[in-house]
Design a protein around this motif. Sequence first.
Motif, PDB file in Angstrom:
ATOM      1  N   UNK A 250       2.446   1.159  -3.332  1.00  0.00           N
ATOM      2  CA  UNK A 250       3.201   1.485  -2.126  1.00  0.00           C
ATOM      3  C   UNK A 250       4.254   2.533  -2.422  1.00  0.00           C
ATOM      4  N   UNK A 251       4.634   3.242  -1.354  1.00  0.00           N
ATOM      5  CA  UNK A 251       5.665   4.271  -1.407  1.00  0.00           C
ATOM      6  C   UNK A 251       6.778   3.866  -0.441  1.00  0.00           C
ATOM      7  N   UNK A 252       7.983   3.666  -0.955  1.00  0.00           N
ATOM      8  CA  UNK A 252       9.118   3.280  -0.117  1.00  0.00           C
ATOM      9  C   UNK A 252       9.544   4.441   0.777  1.00  0.00           C
ATOM     10  N   UNK A 253       9.741   4.141   2.050  1.00  0.00           N
ATOM     11  CA  UNK A 253      10.199   5.127   3.018  1.00  0.00           C
ATOM     12  C   UNK A 253      11.720   5.210   2.957  1.00  0.00           C
TER      13      UNK A 253
ATOM     14  N   UNK B 142       6.831   1.670   5.339  1.00  0.00           N
ATOM     15  CA  UNK B 142       6.427   2.235   4.053  1.00  0.00           C
ATOM     16  C   UNK B 142       4.929   2.515   4.061  1.00  0.00           C
ATOM     17  N   UNK B 143       4.451   3.196   3.042  1.00  0.00           N
ATOM     18  CA  UNK B 143       3.022   3.509   2.926  1.00  0.00           C
ATOM     19  C   UNK B 143       2.403   2.640   1.834  1.00  0.00           C
ATOM     20  N   UNK B 144       1.343   1.924   2.185  1.00  0.00           N
ATOM     21  CA  UNK B 144       0.567   1.133   1.238  1.00  0.00           C
ATOM     22  C   UNK B 144      -0.811   1.779   1.126  1.00  0.00           C
TER      23      UNK B 144
ATOM     24  N   UNK C 233       9.839   7.399  -1.762  1.00  0.00           N
ATOM     25  CA  UNK C 233      10.062   7.199  -3.175  1.00  0.00           C
ATOM     26  C   UNK C 233       8.791   7.330  -3.983  1.00  0.00           C
ATOM     27  N   UNK C 234       8.935   7.187  -5.287  1.00  0.00           N
ATOM     28  CA  UNK C 234       7.784   7.285  -6.184  1.00  0.00           C
ATOM     29  C   UNK C 234       6.858   6.089  -5.979  1.00  0.00           C
ATOM     30  N   UNK C 235       5.618   6.279  -6.353  1.00  0.00           N
ATOM     31  CA  UNK C 235       4.626   5.212  -6.247  1.00  0.00           C
ATOM     32  C   UNK C 235       5.052   3.986  -7.051  1.00  0.00           C
ATOM     33  N   UNK C 236       4.901   2.793  -6.433  1.00  0.00           N
ATOM     34  CA  UNK C 236       5.159   1.522  -7.104  1.00  0.00           C
ATOM     35  C   UNK C 236       3.890   0.673  -7.038  1.00  0.00           C
TER      36      UNK C 236
ATOM     37  N   UNK D  66       1.062  12.081  -4.487  1.00  0.00           N
ATOM     38  CA  UNK D  66       0.577  11.877  -5.851  1.00  0.00           C
ATOM     39  C   UNK D  66       0.407  10.387  -6.092  1.00  0.00           C
ATOM     40  N   UNK D  67      -0.823   9.966  -6.369  1.00  0.00           N
ATOM     41  CA  UNK D  67      -1.102   8.545  -6.544  1.00  0.00           C
ATOM     42  C   UNK D  67      -2.046   8.320  -7.710  1.00  0.00           C
TER      43      UNK D  67
END
Length: 474
Positions: free
Chosen positions: A338-341, A322-324, A348-351, A301-302
Motif C-alpha cells: 500500500x501507498x499512504x495518501x 490510500x492505494x492498495x 508515501x513510499x510503498x509499504x 514504483x512498486x
Amino acid sequence: MKRTLLTLLSIFCVALTVNSQTVWAAKTTIDAATGNNPYTIANGLIDGDSNLDIVIGTDEDHILVWYKGNGDGTFVKQTAITNTLMNIGGIKLVDLNNDGDKDILAVGFGAYSGPTLAMDSKLVWFANNGSGSFGAEQLITDSYDGMSGLFVGAIDAGATPDIAVTASADNEVVWFSNDGSGSFTLAGTIDNTLTTPGVVNMKDIDADGDLDALIATAVYGGDVIEIFRNDLVPGGAVAFAKDATSVATGKEGFFNATFEDIDGDANLDILATEISYGGGSGGQLYWYEDNGAGYTENTFTTTTNNPAVAQFRDLDNDGLKDIIVSSGALADVADLVWFKNNGAGSFGAEQVINDTQSQVFVYNVADFDGDLDLDIASNAYGADNLNYIENLLETLGTDNFDVTSIKIFPNPARDILNFEGFNTSIEVSIFDVLGKSVLSKSLNTNETLDVSELVSGIYTITINGTFASKFIKE
C-alpha cells in the motif's frame, strides 16, 4: 433485524484513531483448499446477521462457495453452491430482486482451450433466501463468448441494479436492464469496436446525472483505456459515445481500471494496472490524472511485479484514501502493498502488507472483525488458498476532546441522530459496513443529523475524523 442484535449494539464502543499508523498482522488462512485457482471474491451480509461474509469462485473447477463470517476475522466454509459455470471470472454480491437479501451474480469465461475459445460462457445469478441458502442457477445470458468483466449499477433511468459485462472473445461490451424482480433484458451495446475488452466500470464522470463507462482491453499488446459517455442525461435514452482521445494506448494488458479522485480535486482520475501475460515482468501501476483538460499518465514504483488489482481505500483512518495493490506474479515478490495518501496527490513510499502468498489476483478490503478499521481477505491463486490479514491500526496519541461527555442517540435510529457533549461545530461522516462513505455533513452545536435516507443496516460514524462508533439505522 433481530431484537437481541439491536440491544447489544445499542451500547457504543468508542475507538480513537487520531495520530495512528497501520500495522498488519501475519496472514491467517481461511481455507487451504479452495479448489483450483481461486480467481474471484466478494463480500457482504449473506445470512441475516451483522457479520460480513465472503464468497469466492475458482477459475478451473467452477467451485462457487461462501464463508460465514463470525465477526472476529474468522470464517466457516459452507456447502458449495451448485452451478454449471466454466472458469468463473467474476462475482458480485448484490440484491437483484429487491427483497433485501444479497444475491450472487456470477459469470463464467468459458473454455480456455478446445475448438472454440471461450465457448460455453454464461452470466447467471442465484437468489438468496435471507438465511444463507441460495436458489437454483438462473440464466441471464449465454449468447456471448468470454464474458468476465462485471459492473452492477443503475445504468438506465430506473433505480434497480442493471448489469454491464465484457465479452472479450466477441469484442463487445453489453448491458442488461433489470426490471427490479431479477428479470433481465438485453438493453444495448456499450461498445463493439475494441479488441478483447476485459474491464468495465462506471461512474458519473461529467456530473450530468448518469453513469459513464470506463473500458480497458487485455490483448497483451497494444492495449487501451477508453471512456464512453452516456447520453441518458440530457438525451433521454441510454447511449454511449467514445471520447475522441484515448486515456491510454500501446500497453501490455490491463487487468483492472477504476474511476477514482486520486488527488482530491473533484475530477475523477483513473487507477489502472497493467499485467504482463503469464506472470512475468513488465506490469505497471498507473494513475491517469484528469486535470480538466485531459489525462496525464503517472507511474508508481512498486515491487509487486505484475500489479493485478488496485483499490483506493482509507487504511489508516486519517480521512484520506490510500492505494492498495496486489501482485499476479508467480515469483517471490510482495503480494500486497500500500501507498499512504499524504493529500493533494502525494503518496508515501510503498509499504508491504504481505509477501507470503502466491498470485493475489483479487482481494477484498472491509472491516471483517468489527474493530473500525479495514482488513483484507485475499485469494492466493497459485496456492489455492483464501487468506485473511488483519489491520492492527495502532493509536499513537489521544483525541483533543473529552470523549466521556459525548452522547449520540437514539441507537437504533430511524430518522434523526442527536449529538451532545460538543461546544463547537463538528464534521460528521458515516460509513457503511464496506467502509464506503455514505453521508458527510458539518453540524453546529445542538444540530441534528438526518439519516432517514440511509438504508437499514449497521454504520460507523466518525466525528472530526477521530471519534468512531457504530449505530443501527432501522
